[in-house]
Write an enzyme that holds these catalytic residues in place. Sequence first.
Site, PDB file in Angstrom:
ATOM      1  N   GLU A 135       5.147  -9.560  17.736  1.00  0.00           N
ATOM      2  CA  GLU A 135       5.234 -10.257  16.504  1.00  0.00           C
ATOM      3  C   GLU A 135       4.009  -9.697  15.487  1.00  0.00           C
ATOM      4  OE1 GLU A 135       3.680 -14.316  17.540  1.00  0.00           O
ATOM      5  OE2 GLU A 135       5.340 -14.588  19.119  1.00  0.00           O
ATOM      6  N   GLU A 153      12.456 -15.275  25.232  1.00  0.00           N
ATOM      7  CA  GLU A 153      11.664 -16.749  25.324  1.00  0.00           C
ATOM      8  C   GLU A 153      12.494 -17.872  24.757  1.00  0.00           C
ATOM      9  OE1 GLU A 153       7.971 -16.296  22.968  1.00  0.00           O
ATOM     10  OE2 GLU A 153       7.516 -14.262  23.882  1.00  0.00           O
TER      11      GLU A 153
HETATM   12  O1  G3I Z   1      -6.673 -21.534  29.226  1.00  0.00           O
HETATM   13  C1  G3I Z   1      -7.301 -22.501  28.352  1.00  0.00           C
HETATM   14  C2  G3I Z   1      -7.743 -23.477  29.212  1.00  0.00           C
HETATM   15  O2  G3I Z   1      -9.202 -22.938  29.795  1.00  0.00           O
HETATM   16  C3  G3I Z   1      -8.379 -24.931  28.240  1.00  0.00           C
HETATM   17  O3  G3I Z   1      -8.989 -26.032  29.245  1.00  0.00           O
HETATM   18  C4  G3I Z   1      -7.009 -25.467  27.610  1.00  0.00           C
HETATM   19  C5  G3I Z   1      -7.541 -26.583  26.852  1.00  0.00           C
HETATM   20  O4  G3I Z   1      -6.403 -26.735  25.757  1.00  0.00           O
HETATM   21  O5  G3I Z   1      -6.401 -24.331  26.767  1.00  0.00           O
HETATM   22  C6  G3I Z   1      -6.045 -23.354  27.542  1.00  0.00           C
HETATM   23  O6  G3I Z   1      -5.229 -22.485  26.930  1.00  0.00           O
HETATM   24  C7  G3I Z   1      -4.312 -22.839  26.374  1.00  0.00           C
HETATM   25  C8  G3I Z   1      -3.101 -21.484  26.807  1.00  0.00           C
HETATM   26  O7  G3I Z   1      -1.621 -22.055  26.154  1.00  0.00           O
HETATM   27  C9  G3I Z   1      -2.901 -21.609  28.242  1.00  0.00           C
HETATM   28  O8  G3I Z   1      -2.733 -22.679  28.719  1.00  0.00           O
HETATM   29  C10 G3I Z   1      -4.081 -22.642  24.767  1.00  0.00           C
HETATM   30  O9  G3I Z   1      -4.897 -23.712  24.468  1.00  0.00           O
HETATM   31  C11 G3I Z   1      -2.799 -22.694  24.044  1.00  0.00           C
HETATM   32  O10 G3I Z   1      -2.921 -22.605  22.730  1.00  0.00           O
HETATM   33  C12 G3I Z   1      -1.800 -21.777  24.908  1.00  0.00           C
HETATM   34  O11 G3I Z   1      -0.568 -21.899  24.402  1.00  0.00           O
HETATM   35  C13 G3I Z   1       0.289 -20.823  24.577  1.00  0.00           C
HETATM   36  C14 G3I Z   1       0.756 -20.195  23.266  1.00  0.00           C
HETATM   37  O12 G3I Z   1       1.529 -19.210  23.255  1.00  0.00           O
HETATM   38  C15 G3I Z   1      -0.615 -19.563  22.345  1.00  0.00           C
HETATM   39  O13 G3I Z   1      -0.291 -19.062  21.229  1.00  0.00           O
HETATM   40  C16 G3I Z   1       1.612 -21.327  25.207  1.00  0.00           C
HETATM   41  O14 G3I Z   1       1.061 -21.693  26.564  1.00  0.00           O
HETATM   42  C17 G3I Z   1       2.417 -20.311  25.346  1.00  0.00           C
HETATM   43  O15 G3I Z   1       3.700 -20.535  25.813  1.00  0.00           O
HETATM   44  C18 G3I Z   1       2.690 -19.448  23.945  1.00  0.00           C
HETATM   45  O16 G3I Z   1       3.731 -18.539  24.279  1.00  0.00           O
HETATM   46  C19 G3I Z   1       4.182 -17.765  23.075  1.00  0.00           C
HETATM   47  C20 G3I Z   1       4.365 -16.372  23.352  1.00  0.00           C
HETATM   48  O17 G3I Z   1       3.317 -15.877  24.175  1.00  0.00           O
HETATM   49  C21 G3I Z   1       4.707 -15.489  22.104  1.00  0.00           C
HETATM   50  N1  G3I Z   1       5.708 -16.036  21.266  1.00  0.00           N
HETATM   51  C22 G3I Z   1       5.630 -17.438  20.906  1.00  0.00           C
HETATM   52  C23 G3I Z   1       5.296 -18.275  22.301  1.00  0.00           C
HETATM   53  C24 G3I Z   1       5.226 -19.678  21.672  1.00  0.00           C
HETATM   54  O18 G3I Z   1       4.016 -19.868  20.989  1.00  0.00           O
END
Ligand code: G3I
Length: 346
Positions: free
Chosen positions: A154, A260
């Site tokens: 990105e 994805e």
């Molecule tokens: O690891 C922490 C955890 O310690 C905490 O307790 C919890 C509380 O909310 O959050 C956890 O982190 C989260 C992480 O996913 C792991 O679960 C984040 O808040 C959350 O924002 C994060 O979201 C991920 C997102 O990328 C971040 O931008 C999504 O799961 C993941 O599917 C998403 O994937 C991205 C690709 O990497 C790139 N392309 C877009 C795609 C969708 O956004």
Amino acid sequence: MTIRKYILLIIILTASCEKTNIEKCDDSQSLYLFSNFPIGVAIDMNELNNDNQYYEIAINQFNSVTPENIFKPSFLHPNENYFDWLEADKLVEFCQINNKRLHGHTLIWHNQLPDWIINFQGNQSEWDLMFKEHIQTICMHFKGKIKSWDVVNEAFNDNGTLRNTIWKQKIGSSYIEKAFMYAHEADPDALLFYNDCDIALNETKRKAILSLLNNLRQRGVSIHGIGMQMHISIVHPENKQIAAALKEISDNGFKIHLSEIDISVNPLSKEIEPSIELFERQANKLAAITLLYKEIPSRYQYGITFWGLSDKNTWIRNYFNRDDYPLLFDDNYDPKPVYCKFKDIL
Ligand code: G3I
């Protein structure tokens, strides 16, 4: 109850069942056995560790794996002098034991960075050195165990300019070229991808990406493919836009990973019911994409990866705080119409 009331009750019950009682199909055979290219899934490590049903479906249905989060810098490289390989190595072992291809996601992105990178103090060459060590330590650790990497994720804005990420600010626009060079130096056998969203929807962005990647390749940088993320909906992008993107990228000689995929049935965040009609539109959308993908030369088909296993695992519900059902399996891990049609089309 009078006969009239009884009949009315039956009519009401039948109508409400039609909304939610979605026909199931046979998922006793692996999806990937029907396909000439890999069928992948983004793995949530918490679910893989703790949910047997999730674990079984991941093994049975897919032959390629992308870590949804645990290979990102905030997980793998939480402190400057410390890499946390524990969960990542478990996923490597899972892939080795179960004969799954492992695609690394992602070396360089502007999101999910640890605080120490965001707060790193140094001049341009110190940033460059830190960047290089980050990429190369990770690539070397997984050398021989990982087939491919999303090296940069990105990096472009919608208008085709380079996104002003921390990497661009501190290292300069050449950070993309450097990332691919450093990754290749560390693991010359890994296939290297540039990954981005809206590549089909946004022609301006696609052309800017292709222009940069062609330019780098002409100068000898190893770039093997492009990841089209495909976080799409039952409405957009149009199939002809997807066809144009697939043709243009493969004509330029890049492998294409539909990296994805999820297909939202509720892009406008309305109050919805998961109805048969919506699920059929979703199934038709994936079928159309799959037919188009099958038309590109097989040497460019790196595979189709779903961004999550079941609707209950989708990032979309949390991120957009909306009701949605974008994946192959429902909240009970039953296969949806989109699964059934996909298998038929493969
Ligand atoms: O690891 C922490 C955890 O310690 C905490 O307790 C919890 C509380 O909310 O959050 C956890 O982190 C989260 C992480 O996913 C792991 O679960 C984040 O808040 C959350 O924002 C994060 O979201 C991920 C997102 O990328 C971040 O931008 C999504 O799961 C993941 O599917 C998403 O994937 C991205 C690709 O990497 C790139 N392309 C877009 C795609 C969708 O956004």
